[in-house]
Design an enzyme around this catalytic site. Sequence first.
Site, PDB file in Angstrom:
ATOM      1  N   GLY A 707      47.420  42.266  42.172  1.00 20.40           N
ATOM      2  CA  GLY A 707      46.310  43.090  41.667  1.00 20.40           C
ATOM      3  C   GLY A 707      45.476  43.634  42.799  1.00 20.40           C
ATOM      4  O   GLY A 707      45.555  43.151  43.926  1.00 20.40           O
ATOM      5  N   GLU A 710      39.874  44.252  41.922  1.00 22.67           N
ATOM      6  CA  GLU A 710      38.744  43.397  42.296  1.00 22.67           C
ATOM      7  C   GLU A 710      38.661  43.203  43.808  1.00 22.67           C
ATOM      8  O   GLU A 710      37.601  43.315  44.410  1.00 22.67           O
ATOM      9  CB  GLU A 710      38.871  42.013  41.643  1.00 22.67           C
ATOM     10  CG  GLU A 710      39.381  42.006  40.215  1.00 22.67           C
ATOM     11  CD  GLU A 710      38.328  42.345  39.192  1.00 22.67           C
ATOM     12  OE1 GLU A 710      37.172  42.617  39.576  1.00 22.67           O
ATOM     13  OE2 GLU A 710      38.662  42.349  37.989  1.00 22.67           O
TER      14      GLU A 710
END
Lengths: 743, 325
Positions: A707, A710
């Site tokens: 990912g 974030e």
Amino acid sequence: MDKTSTTIPPFIDRVDGIPKVTGSAKFSAEYDFPGMVYGVLAESTIARGTITGMDTKGAENAPGVLAVVTHLNCPKLPGYESTAADIAKRPEVNRGFRVFTDNIIRFSNQPIAIVVADTYERAVYAASLIKATYKKDKHNTDLNEAIKTGKPVEGNNFKDYVRGEADAWKNAEVKIEVEYSMPLEVHNPMEIHALTVNWEGQDKVTVYEKTQTLSSTQSSIARAFGLKNENVRVITQYVGGAFGSAFNTWPHSIAALIGARKVGKPLKLMLTRSEMFTMVGYRPQAIQKIAIGASKNGKLTGITHEAMAMTASYQVFTEGIVNGSRSLYACPNVNTRYKVYPLDLSQPTWMRGPGETTGAYALESAMDEMAYALNLDPIEFRLRNYAETDPESNKPYSSKFLKEAYQMGVDKIKWNERNREPRSMKEGDWLIGYGMGSGIFSAWRGDAKVSAKFLQDGTLVLQTGVTDMGPGTATSMTKLASDIFGIPASQIKFEMGDSNYPPGPFQGGSGTTSTLGTAVHNVCMNIRKKLADLIKDNPVFHTQLIHSVKPEDLVFENGSMILASDRSKKITYADAMKNAGLPQIELLEQSPANPMANHTAYSYAVHFVIVKVHSITGVVKVTRVVSAVDAGKIVNYKTAESQIIGSAVGGISMTLMEEGVIDHRYGRWVNNNFADYHVAVNADVPKVEVLFVDKPDPILNPIGSKGMGEVGIVGFAAAVANAIFHATGKRVRELPITADKLI
Amino acid sequence: MINFEYSRVSSVKAAVDVLAKNPTGRFIAGGTNLVDLMKKGVTAPTRLIDINGLPLKEIKETAAGLSIGALAINSDVSENETVKKNYPLLAMALNAGASPQLRNAATVGGNLMQRTRCTYFYDIAMPCNKRQPGSGCGALQGYNRMHAIFGASDKCIAVHPSDMCVALAALQATITVSGPKGERKILFTDFHRLPGTDPSKDNTLAKGELITGLNIPKNPFTKNVYYLKIRDRASYAFALISVASALELTGNTIKNARLAMGGVAHKPWRLTESEKFLVGKTASRENFTKAAELAMKGARGYGHNNFKLKMGPVAIVEALMKAMV
């Protein structure tokens, strides 16, 4: 970005780019229905107490007003009723906030009524006529006061973590003990939270809602109103940013649903910018104490990290502020403590890089202070404490290319050519500083469903109930399907944003691409299998070795199946289907979560920043940003790069500008608007250079991607703060670092 | 927002007449501040008198100086070639204010009339003597980082938010107004007032008067000028402190000096004592520092804005140094 660059893998432009820039993209406030009415909230002016009287006459008699709903006349919601007994048993801090169910005021600007009128302007005016009288109770909105005189929330989330020996830093050869504070920060996406509600009778509703999660929005609404899930349809075609603010089904949404059902008309409710500060969460303020000990040669011997943060009196919110300190570096002795204190404010929630961003500000600033205490380069100090296996679980990493990311950034920004001495680099009146900070964020994979329909004309339609708050999920999924299935992106329709589609993942926690990408990968592979199946007996593809064609014998390219061992033997998907008399192939794929029993997965980012600080006025300008990211294999370079650029903008804002200010005497916000709450403007942001290691993770999912939404902001504030220290020799341990703190 | 009447006028006399008949009405031009105040419930005029049709947009240089119509758009003034050449301090100050979008809508007259951005003034649930006389000053004991260090009272410590007005104060502009009693001129530094016991009044405009234009006398400040604005971000933020500086030099000797500060008082804060001190002196950091010390006499902080006591003199010296370049 140069599409012909040989160093950047091919990428596609945003599939939603044209609708967004031409205005044809519909956001939640842009749906119109005949007979539309408008909802506007009236709000409390005190922070804690009880409503003793409500005068709604003026509002009810105002022109165009159809209904005024308050706690005095609100229809009982089955979801709120059935849980009343259960709620009563919970401590106050776990009871949640149920709009219009009682006369208790829990925070200033709490909704106390919804006015429904035939125009927005009339609803606004009528709402201004609602007068409440209160019995005020003593409130506290000040975290420092709560730490001094209050009690933190108790529970399993707040147990101390100890690895090895607690407070081992105290016995170290070299040690520091420092405190950092940061204020509360507000997501403030460009698109304001809004919803359009369309009831069909009393027990069926379609809600056009700004959300990052269709399925939990659907079930929250269904639960509150006692409806079947399938009777609540949630549609979110486009989201104009959220950063975590659109996970919850917030009280204003329930209020809008109540108002719409009461008047039996389609209703639209859009918050104001000021309401965005009090209705949809924020990043909690935090005070952090961190102590680090190391041997003289720069080996960490102890880290102690304590965080004190805030929550609402009615709802505990926790996040992983201290988690990064347990996992980023190889250190035998680590202990962490996390406390949250209830305040009379609306509840905080996840905001980009939740917890880790707050924690990394402290940890990575302290690591910089420690590097100076050791007289070591901050990168060298980190390399001496590089974790080869996860120090928290002792499990191997699914993949880790942090070392590569360090090196890429060091090379790009010419880190080693700077003078490491603080306040040593100047350009006229400007002091120049280099700083770095790194970020860590869990990578994971949940379960998801996606349906696929492949038509003879070459069109692939994918459907899933996910929403895209901005990263470009539809774009990256289209690119992924195009690569795997071997057809041009223009032939792929990725349809999403409707709870009627098979449930996709929520968008957040940096898990969408990993989770949904797996489902898209699998469904494409399964269609390939079906196509291969159609030609397995086709003698054209048979060779001396191959008598029945299997998918692995084939290459899937440009809409054709090609025999890998003899590329002259091929057939288009369309012909294969025509020959088989098959008009279309339909599949529903459910891809499971990956529990990662034997590995730990993280994404990493390393941020390098150059600042200049005016030696006289204290004004700070960020002049260069290089972020090097290990997020596994990059699915679509252009949208991935944009994600990291957006993180840098958020990081600059967080370090230099953002500060939510409450006047504790009244428990009210004083800067809940865009004139007083500053985020970076274009003039504050330099060119942001993004580098990807771009190596696949072999364990987490079949697409190799981790990912990145974030991790791009985790550690960024420390990089800027460290650069300011390098420029000025002054260590400001309180965000935001504004000019007045540097003169 | 409460319903209101709306009328358009095509002459100054008609504008004044309509307001005389509707004393609770307000003139509206760019509306960049008034509309916000109406949305927030801070003000509720019963009639808006749209003056955009009045012939007050001209920017013209005469023998006496520069004349600017009240309805000239901020960006038209800052982009005007004469202004850039002969009144560069004004152009710099204008470009430091707001955002391009706002400068394209806001007028010069409206800029003079804009109200404080004090947050207690905007939140009708909070006390504010300016909005609601007698309710108290929220900022005095509250959050006052942006607030005044000069000329405040215990009734109000708000600041005037304009950048343009700081330059106009330094350049000794004159404002022309028309009212029921005819036309009159107001010296720029007499236009905005200090809060004293009645902070509800921002300026000395009499009831029923309309600003029609302003004049800047011809001046020698074409080269050594600077508008320094220290703010929390690079654009679109109000000044923590701003300084307009203008020097006329003969060799390295200061023949004439003008200085004014923004973000420090209820009005643009002209530094006449510092100006007097500088005349005849050598243009040097040392003398600028002494001038800055003089300027800060009588300054006081209220807590969050104490940094302005330190930032103020530093900003004055920097603005003067920059004017030398």
